[in-house]
Design a protein around this motif. Structure first.
Motif, PDB file in Angstrom:
ATOM      1  N   ASN A   1       0.813  -1.227   0.000  1.00 10.66           N
ATOM      2  CA  ASN A   1       0.000   0.000   0.000  1.00 10.66           C
ATOM      3  C   ASN A   1       0.846   1.278   0.000  1.00 10.66           C
ATOM      4  O   ASN A   1       0.428   2.310   0.519  1.00 10.66           O
ATOM      5  N   SER A   2       2.053   1.218  -0.555  1.00  7.95           N
ATOM      6  CA  SER A   2       2.916   2.387  -0.597  1.00  7.95           C
ATOM      7  C   SER A   2       2.924   2.972  -2.003  1.00  7.95           C
ATOM      8  O   SER A   2       3.281   2.292  -2.964  1.00  7.95           O
ATOM      9  N   ALA A   3       2.521   4.249  -2.116  1.00 16.59           N
ATOM     10  CA  ALA A   3       2.531   4.917  -3.409  1.00 16.59           C
ATOM     11  C   ALA A   3       3.956   5.299  -3.781  1.00 16.59           C
ATOM     12  O   ALA A   3       4.850   5.336  -2.938  1.00 16.59           O
ATOM     13  N   ALA A   4       4.159   5.599  -5.065  1.00 12.09           N
ATOM     14  CA  ALA A   4       5.486   5.966  -5.536  1.00 12.09           C
ATOM     15  C   ALA A   4       5.872   7.359  -5.046  1.00 12.09           C
ATOM     16  O   ALA A   4       5.024   8.166  -4.658  1.00 12.09           O
ATOM     17  N   VAL A   5       7.163   7.633  -5.065  1.00 13.42           N
ATOM     18  CA  VAL A   5       7.726   8.903  -4.606  1.00 13.42           C
ATOM     19  C   VAL A   5       8.165   9.723  -5.816  1.00 13.42           C
ATOM     20  O   VAL A   5       8.711   9.185  -6.777  1.00 13.42           O
ATOM     21  N   ASN A   6       7.922  11.028  -5.758  1.00  8.45           N
ATOM     22  CA  ASN A   6       8.351  11.926  -6.824  1.00  8.45           C
ATOM     23  C   ASN A   6       9.874  12.028  -6.795  1.00  8.45           C
ATOM     24  O   ASN A   6      10.461  12.568  -5.869  1.00  8.45           O
ATOM     25  N   ILE A   7      10.535  11.500  -7.822  1.00  8.43           N
ATOM     26  CA  ILE A   7      11.996  11.437  -7.828  1.00  8.43           C
ATOM     27  C   ILE A   7      12.614  12.829  -7.913  1.00  8.43           C
ATOM     28  O   ILE A   7      13.665  13.095  -7.313  1.00  8.43           O
ATOM     29  N   GLU A   8      11.981  13.763  -8.624  1.00  3.81           N
ATOM     30  CA  GLU A   8      12.527  15.121  -8.695  1.00  3.81           C
ATOM     31  C   GLU A   8      12.507  15.777  -7.323  1.00  3.81           C
ATOM     32  O   GLU A   8      13.487  16.422  -6.908  1.00  3.81           O
ATOM     33  N   ALA A   9      11.405  15.610  -6.589  1.00  3.61           N
ATOM     34  CA  ALA A   9      11.290  16.187  -5.247  1.00  3.61           C
ATOM     35  C   ALA A   9      12.333  15.596  -4.312  1.00  3.61           C
ATOM     36  O   ALA A   9      12.947  16.312  -3.502  1.00  3.61           O
ATOM     37  N   LEU A  10      12.542  14.292  -4.403  1.00 12.90           N
ATOM     38  CA  LEU A  10      13.522  13.639  -3.535  1.00 12.90           C
ATOM     39  C   LEU A  10      14.937  14.108  -3.848  1.00 12.90           C
ATOM     40  O   LEU A  10      15.712  14.446  -2.942  1.00 12.90           O
ATOM     41  N   VAL A  11      15.292  14.150  -5.134  1.00  9.78           N
ATOM     42  CA  VAL A  11      16.649  14.572  -5.507  1.00  9.78           C
ATOM     43  C   VAL A  11      16.858  16.043  -5.173  1.00  9.78           C
ATOM     44  O   VAL A  11      17.951  16.444  -4.746  1.00  9.78           O
ATOM     45  N   LEU A  12      15.832  16.870  -5.344  1.00  8.98           N
ATOM     46  CA  LEU A  12      15.927  18.278  -4.977  1.00  8.98           C
ATOM     47  C   LEU A  12      16.305  18.417  -3.501  1.00  8.98           C
ATOM     48  O   LEU A  12      17.182  19.213  -3.131  1.00  8.98           O
ATOM     49  N   HIS A  13      15.642  17.643  -2.659  1.00  6.06           N
ATOM     50  CA  HIS A  13      15.929  17.632  -1.218  1.00  6.06           C
ATOM     51  C   HIS A  13      17.362  17.179  -0.950  1.00  6.06           C
ATOM     52  O   HIS A  13      18.110  17.830  -0.201  1.00  6.06           O
ATOM     53  N   GLU A  14      17.759  16.074  -1.557  1.00  6.80           N
ATOM     54  CA  GLU A  14      19.100  15.532  -1.305  1.00  6.80           C
ATOM     55  C   GLU A  14      20.180  16.473  -1.822  1.00  6.80           C
ATOM     56  O   GLU A  14      21.253  16.591  -1.213  1.00  6.80           O
ATOM     57  N   MET A  15      19.918  17.173  -2.923  1.00  8.99           N
ATOM     58  CA  MET A  15      20.897  18.152  -3.421  1.00  8.99           C
ATOM     59  C   MET A  15      21.025  19.333  -2.460  1.00  8.99           C
ATOM     60  O   MET A  15      22.094  19.946  -2.371  1.00  8.99           O
ATOM     61  N   GLY A  16      19.959  19.635  -1.745  1.00  9.46           N
ATOM     62  CA  GLY A  16      20.064  20.646  -0.695  1.00  9.46           C
ATOM     63  C   GLY A  16      21.073  20.224   0.358  1.00  9.46           C
ATOM     64  O   GLY A  16      21.892  21.028   0.822  1.00  9.46           O
ATOM     65  N   HIS A  17      21.043  18.931   0.722  1.00 11.38           N
ATOM     66  CA  HIS A  17      22.050  18.408   1.653  1.00 11.38           C
ATOM     67  C   HIS A  17      23.447  18.484   1.040  1.00 11.38           C
ATOM     68  O   HIS A  17      24.419  18.797   1.739  1.00 11.38           O
ATOM     69  N   VAL A  18      23.551  18.177  -0.250  1.00 14.44           N
ATOM     70  CA  VAL A  18      24.851  18.264  -0.932  1.00 14.44           C
ATOM     71  C   VAL A  18      25.451  19.658  -0.753  1.00 14.44           C
ATOM     72  O   VAL A  18      26.652  19.817  -0.523  1.00 14.44           O
ATOM     73  N   LEU A  19      24.607  20.686  -0.818  1.00  8.78           N
ATOM     74  CA  LEU A  19      25.073  22.067  -0.683  1.00  8.78           C
ATOM     75  C   LEU A  19      25.368  22.444   0.766  1.00  8.78           C
ATOM     76  O   LEU A  19      25.926  23.513   1.031  1.00  8.78           O
ATOM     77  N   GLY A  20      24.991  21.574   1.705  1.00  4.41           N
ATOM     78  CA  GLY A  20      25.285  21.813   3.112  1.00  4.41           C
ATOM     79  C   GLY A  20      24.080  22.091   3.980  1.00  4.41           C
ATOM     80  O   GLY A  20      24.215  22.274   5.193  1.00  4.41           O
ATOM     81  N   LEU A  21      22.878  22.121   3.384  1.00  4.50           N
ATOM     82  CA  LEU A  21      21.677  22.429   4.158  1.00  4.50           C
ATOM     83  C   LEU A  21      21.253  21.240   5.025  1.00  4.50           C
ATOM     84  O   LEU A  21      21.399  20.081   4.619  1.00  4.50           O
ATOM     85  N   LYS A  22      20.693  21.550   6.182  1.00  2.20           N
ATOM     86  CA  LYS A  22      20.157  20.508   7.052  1.00  2.20           C
ATOM     87  C   LYS A  22      18.630  20.530   6.965  1.00  2.20           C
ATOM     88  O   LYS A  22      18.048  21.341   6.241  1.00  2.20           O
ATOM     89  N   HIS A  23      17.975  19.636   7.687  1.00  2.00           N
ATOM     90  CA  HIS A  23      16.519  19.560   7.641  1.00  2.00           C
ATOM     91  C   HIS A  23      15.883  20.817   8.234  1.00  2.00           C
ATOM     92  O   HIS A  23      16.388  21.401   9.187  1.00  2.00           O
TER      93      HIS A  23
END
Length: 216
Positions: free
Chosen positions: A161-183
Motif C-alpha cells: 500500500n505504498s505509493a510511488a515517490v516523486n523522484i525530482e522532489a527527492l533529488v531536490l531535497h538531497e541536493m540541498g544536503h549536498v550544498l550543506g543544508l540541514k533539515h
C-alpha cells in the motif's frame, strides 16, 4: 641579559603564543539552515562551486531528466550554476570517499532503515565540503517523474500500500544536503524531513533561497 629579564621574556613569549592561538580559533556562526562543524562554523563548498556530480550507471536513465531538473532549480535561485551534472560513471555500486560526487540507485538497503527514501553523505575538512554522495532507496520505494502515472522505477522490495515517490522532489531535497543544508520542517522548505508518497514538492521555497545566501 640577567636571569630575571630572561625569565620575564620567556613568560611573555608563552602568553603571546597562547593569545595568538585563541585569536586564530574558529568562531561559531549563525547556522542559516546549514550543517555546522564542531566549532559551530557553517559547512559548505564556499567558492568551490559548481559541484560536479556524476550519475551512477545503477540509476535508471529515465531519472536523468528529473535529476537535471532538480539541479536547475537550485541554479535558478542562486543565479548561477551551482550543481553541474557531469554524466554517467560505471564505478562500483559502493558509495565511499573517493573524491567524486555521485548519485547512486541502491537495490539493497539496511533492514532497520527501510523508511528512508534517500541519504546524502558529506565529507568535509574544516568548514569546506570536499565530497558528497547521494543514495536513492530503490529497494523499498518506487519512483515517478512529473505525474504518478509515469512510474519510472519499481521497488525491489515494495512496501504494501505504498505509493510511488516523486523522484525530482527527492533529488531536490538531497541536493540541498549536498550544498550543506540541514533539515527544516517549517516555511514549506524543500528540506523538510519527510516527503510523503505522491507529494510533488519540486519548488524551492523562499526560506531555502534565504539560507543559501549565507554561503553562496
Amino acid at each position: 641579559m640577567n636571569a630575571r629579564f630572561r625569565n620575564w621574556l620567556g613568560i611573555t613569549t608563552i602568553l603571546f603564543t597562547v593569545l595568538t592561538i585563541q585569536a586564530c580559533a574558529p568562531k561559531s556562526q549563525e547556522d542559516c539552515g546549514f550543517v555546522q562543524n564542531v566549532y559551530g562554523e557553517r559547512v559548505s563548498w564556499q567558492s568551490d562551486v559548481p559541484v560536479n556530480m556524476y550519475i551512477h550507471s545503477s540509476v535508471p536513465v529515465e531519472m536523468d531528466a528529473a535529476i537535471i531538473a532538480a539541479a536547475d532549480s537550485w541554479q535558478t535561485i542562486v543565479g548561477r550554476k551551482i550543481i553541474n551534472i557531469m554524466g554517467r560513471t560505471n564505478e562500483s555500486v559502493s558509495p565511499h570517499k573517493d573524491g567524486k560526487n555521485i548519485i547512486y540507485f541502491m537495490t539493497s538497503w539496511e533492514a532497520n532503515r527501510t523508511s528512508e527514501q534517500g541519504r546524502t553523505s558529506l565529507y568535509w575538512i574544516g568548514d569546506l565540503i570536499k565530497e558528497a554522495d547521494i543514495r536513492l532507496n530503490g529497494a523499498d520505494f518506487s519512483f515517478y517523474y512529473r505525474n504518478q502515472s509515469n512510474v519510472i522505477s519499481t521497488a525491489a522490495k515494495p512496501k504494501s500500500n505504498s505509493a510511488a515517490v516523486n523522484i525530482e522532489a527527492l533529488v531536490l531535497h538531497e541536493m540541498g544536503h549536498v550544498l550543506g543544508l540541514k533539515h527544516k520542517d517549517t516555511d514549506d522548505s524543500v528540506m523538510a524531513t519527510f516527503l510523503a508518497s505522491g507529494e510533488d514538492r519540486v519548488n524551492v521555497a523562499p526560506t531555502d533561497e534565504k539560507a543559501l545566501q549565507c554561503e553562496y
